[in-house]
Write an enzyme that holds these catalytic residues in place. Sequence first.
Site, mmCIF file in Angstrom:
data_model
loop_
_atom_site.group_PDB
_atom_site.id
_atom_site.type_symbol
_atom_site.label_atom_id
_atom_site.label_comp_id
_atom_site.label_asym_id
_atom_site.label_seq_id
_atom_site.Cartn_x
_atom_site.Cartn_y
_atom_site.Cartn_z
ATOM 1 N N SER A 147 0.851 -1.182 0.000
ATOM 2 C CA SER A 147 0.000 0.000 0.000
ATOM 3 C C SER A 147 0.887 1.231 0.000
ATOM 4 C CB SER A 147 -0.889 -0.005 1.251
ATOM 5 O OG SER A 147 -1.522 1.247 1.446
ATOM 6 N N TYR A 160 -3.263 -0.348 10.020
ATOM 7 C CA TYR A 160 -3.078 -0.671 8.601
ATOM 8 C C TYR A 160 -1.687 -0.248 8.130
ATOM 9 C CZ TYR A 160 -4.288 -0.911 3.597
ATOM 10 O OH TYR A 160 -4.335 -1.206 2.253
#
Length: 262
Positions: A147, A160
């Site tokens: 990501s 995250y």
Amino acid sequence: MDIMKSFSLEGKVALVTGASYGIGFSIAKSYGEAGATVVFNDINQDLVNKGIEAYAEHGIKAYGYVCDVTDEDGVVAMVKKIEEEVGIIDILVNNAGIIRRVPMLEMKAEDFRKVIDVDLNAPFIVSKAVIPGMIKKGHGKIINICSMMSELGRETVSAYAAAKGGLKMLTKNIASEYGEYNIQCNGIGPGYIETPQTAPLRTEGHPFNNFIISKTPAARWGTTDDLTGPAIFLASDASDFVNGHILYVDGGILAYIGKQPQ
């Protein structure tokens, strides 16, 4: 050397985790179109059935398995079953993931651990299960869906970002440990992608929509199809000397400081 043939996945077995829909589905579908045999898992039989039907609509026969990727015994059993029923896995995409958007001071440690478990521990578990078969076969490709949060922080995504930052380093470490066995481990870092989950944020005039477009040199959200070319490259023989790399498919966000205020 036939350069186009080096991008073919003909004869390869590709496992994409959590690929009943979304980014995982698009990547797995593109692998099927490139000649690979598609294998995927999801958390329950209903999602697996829906995934099989969705692949069939595109003319792809996919093999679906119910498995919780955080359960090491369950993953080992699934990989053994895939090897018996389909073949040894040549390509693994660790796609399954979750996010909890909660300010850090409001997040329970239990929720933090859950995100780490799915987004970081699971790729370790699944990679560990497939690497012996890849060593036996003499080659393998592992692709971790990282990501932009592997590089950046942002409000409400502490768990995250921690998981995806860890996944970036796990990617580099797998490359370091198993490169000598002709196994390449790389990552793809998607930017902001058009998915059903982001649909409410992409309405014209929405502040977040305007923010993303203004921060992206491409001046648009990405699509799941934008990820398929890089995914095929990293799964193919064309990337045999690419190892430990994170390929960010973000329309240029990470390269861009943003426009000067008027």
